[in-house]
Design an enzyme around this catalytic site. Structure first.
Site, PDB file in Angstrom:
ATOM      1  N   THR A  15       0.836  -1.200   0.000  1.00 52.09           N
ATOM      2  CA  THR A  15       0.000   0.000   0.000  1.00 52.09           C
ATOM      3  C   THR A  15       0.874   1.254   0.000  1.00 52.09           C
ATOM      4  O   THR A  15       0.951   1.969   0.997  1.00 52.09           O
ATOM      5  CB  THR A  15      -0.962  -0.015   1.211  1.00 52.09           C
ATOM      6  OG1 THR A  15      -1.637  -1.280   1.229  1.00 52.09           O
ATOM      7  CG2 THR A  15      -2.001   1.085   1.121  1.00 52.09           C
ATOM      8  N   ALA A  17       2.041   4.526  -2.902  1.00 49.03           N
ATOM      9  CA  ALA A  17       1.277   5.526  -3.652  1.00 49.03           C
ATOM     10  C   ALA A  17       0.263   4.866  -4.589  1.00 49.03           C
ATOM     11  O   ALA A  17      -0.918   5.221  -4.595  1.00 49.03           O
ATOM     12  CB  ALA A  17       2.229   6.414  -4.436  1.00 49.03           C
ATOM     13  N   GLY A  19      -0.838   1.511  -4.769  1.00 58.34           N
ATOM     14  CA  GLY A  19      -1.806   0.665  -4.067  1.00 58.34           C
ATOM     15  C   GLY A  19      -2.781   1.479  -3.237  1.00 58.34           C
ATOM     16  O   GLY A  19      -3.976   1.189  -3.182  1.00 58.34           O
ATOM     17  N   ASN A 110       5.983  -1.441 -13.033  1.00 49.67           N
ATOM     18  CA  ASN A 110       6.687  -1.035 -14.244  1.00 49.67           C
ATOM     19  C   ASN A 110       7.722  -2.083 -14.650  1.00 49.67           C
ATOM     20  O   ASN A 110       8.157  -2.877 -13.834  1.00 49.67           O
ATOM     21  CB  ASN A 110       7.419   0.292 -14.009  1.00 49.67           C
ATOM     22  CG  ASN A 110       6.472   1.476 -14.064  1.00 49.67           C
ATOM     23  OD1 ASN A 110       5.529   1.485 -14.857  1.00 49.67           O
ATOM     24  ND2 ASN A 110       6.716   2.475 -13.241  1.00 49.67           N
ATOM     25  N   LYS A 199       5.192   1.069 -22.694  1.00 52.27           N
ATOM     26  CA  LYS A 199       5.272   1.889 -21.476  1.00 52.27           C
ATOM     27  C   LYS A 199       6.732   2.257 -21.172  1.00 52.27           C
ATOM     28  O   LYS A 199       7.014   3.320 -20.615  1.00 52.27           O
ATOM     29  CB  LYS A 199       4.665   1.126 -20.292  1.00 52.27           C
ATOM     30  CG  LYS A 199       4.671   1.932 -18.987  1.00 52.27           C
ATOM     31  CD  LYS A 199       3.268   2.224 -18.497  1.00 52.27           C
ATOM     32  CE  LYS A 199       3.239   3.293 -17.421  1.00 52.27           C
ATOM     33  NZ  LYS A 199       3.721   2.871 -16.123  1.00 52.27           N
ATOM     34  N   SER A 269       8.885   7.825 -10.120  1.00 50.44           N
ATOM     35  CA  SER A 269       8.982   6.945  -8.946  1.00 50.44           C
ATOM     36  C   SER A 269      10.419   6.561  -8.617  1.00 50.44           C
ATOM     37  O   SER A 269      10.780   6.416  -7.448  1.00 50.44           O
ATOM     38  CB  SER A 269       8.144   5.678  -9.161  1.00 50.44           C
ATOM     39  OG  SER A 269       8.592   4.981 -10.298  1.00 50.44           O
TER      40      SER A 269
END
Length: 318
Positions: A15, A17, A19, A110, A199, A269
């Site tokens: 949990t 950013a 999640g 990612n 991506k 990130s």
């Protein structure tokens, strides 16, 4: 299907950013969402999750169904895995523990081949899916999340007991529907591997350069030299994808470049990981695409140089 549709039980593994954002949105839409936390468990159990969103406003989820161990979680029909790829091997036992029979495990991560490494550690009865998040989001503290822009999640099937294409697409469609119900754009991806390469056209330049140059997207897009470097790196990712037999639509890199120019200033990130001295996701985002391209007879020298530089920075940082 007749009768009332029962809403699935959803578990969030990791949990942070990502999640926290999607879990909070799903819970607000009326889904039964359960959050697995490690270091932030007590803060979230006490104060809930807080989201400051440029799109959805200031939102709070309190109380949160929070857990410090997967053993305590109910069996979940869907598991959204949003921890860093660097911890995938450690996550497998928690996923197995929290999964209902025939659960769908959706990796919101990612990089390339992230599903493959986890697949080997999970029972065959679980479906593994990949999710690509197009979102500017970061955590500002325990259970505190800032969402600057975008938010879509595209979903594709990786592997599992769904034998035929029709069954696979039905599961993927079900996943996309969860997000749409929560007010989040979600498209079905027919070819997950191809979508992951696409991506990378964004992730490879911006994640790495944010760490290497100590710059967020706005200054990177404002300088002539960094702009040229971004374009050259994007072109190499496209070259790698094509060499590996994956289609990238013409003008796709230009499109991402333009989107980034219009985005609010954003620290990717990987920069946040670097800042907090966490391991960088170099394997998933750089090493695997480089190896795949090399196996297809394609050298990507700029990406290789960026990867080597980041590896040095990562070792000194951690």
């Amino acid at each position: 299907m007749m009768g009332a549709v029962t809403k699935p039980t959803i578990g969030i593994i990791g949990t942070g950013a990502i999640g926290g954002f999607y879990g909070l949105m799903l819970a607000r839409a009326g889904f039964d969402v359960h959050f697995l936390l490690r270091s932030e468990f007590s803060a979230v159990a006490e104060h809930g999750l807080q989201l400051d969103s440029a799109v959805h406003g200031a939102l709070t989820l309190n109380p949160v169904q929070a857990y410090s161990t997967a053993e305590d979680m109910p069996p979940c029909d869907w598991l959204l895995v949003s921890a860093k790829t660097t911890s995938n091997a450690d996550l497998a036992p928690a996923i197995v523990q929290a999964a209902a029979p025939n659960a769908k495990v959706l990796l919101l991560q990612n990089g390339l081949e992230v599903e493959d490494s986890l697949r080997a550690l999970l029972p065959d009865s679980l479906h593994v899916l990949g999710g690509l998040c197009y979102i500017c989001v970061h955590r500002d503290g325990p259970g505190v999340i800032t969402h600057q822009a975008l938010g879509a999640v595209n979903v594709g099937y990786h592997s599992g007991p769904a034998a035929d294409e029709q069954t696979r697409m039905a599961i993927v469609e079900e996943g996309a529907r969860l997000f749409r119900t929560a007010g989040i754009d979600s498209q079905v991806m027919a070819n997950l591997h191809q979508a992951r390469w696409q991506k990378l056209v964004w992730n490879i330049p911006y994640n790495g350069l944010s760490v290497l140059l100590g710059a967020s997207t706005a200054p990177l897009m404002a300088d002539a030299d960094s702009r040229e470097l971004i374009k050259a790196l994007m072109a190499e990712v496209v070259q790698g994808a094509l060499a590996c037999g994956h289609d990238v639509p013409a003008g796709y890199a230009d499109h991402l470049f333009t989107v980034t120019e219009k985005m609010p200033d954003y620290w990717p990130s990987m920069y946040h990981d670097f800042l907090h001295k966490r391991p960088l996701e170099l394997e998933a985002i750089y090493a695997r695409p480089l190896a795949a391209a090399k196996a297809a007879g394609c050298e990507l020298p700029r990406i290789e140089a960026l990867y080597r530089s980041l590896s040095f920075i990562d070792r000194r940082n951690t």
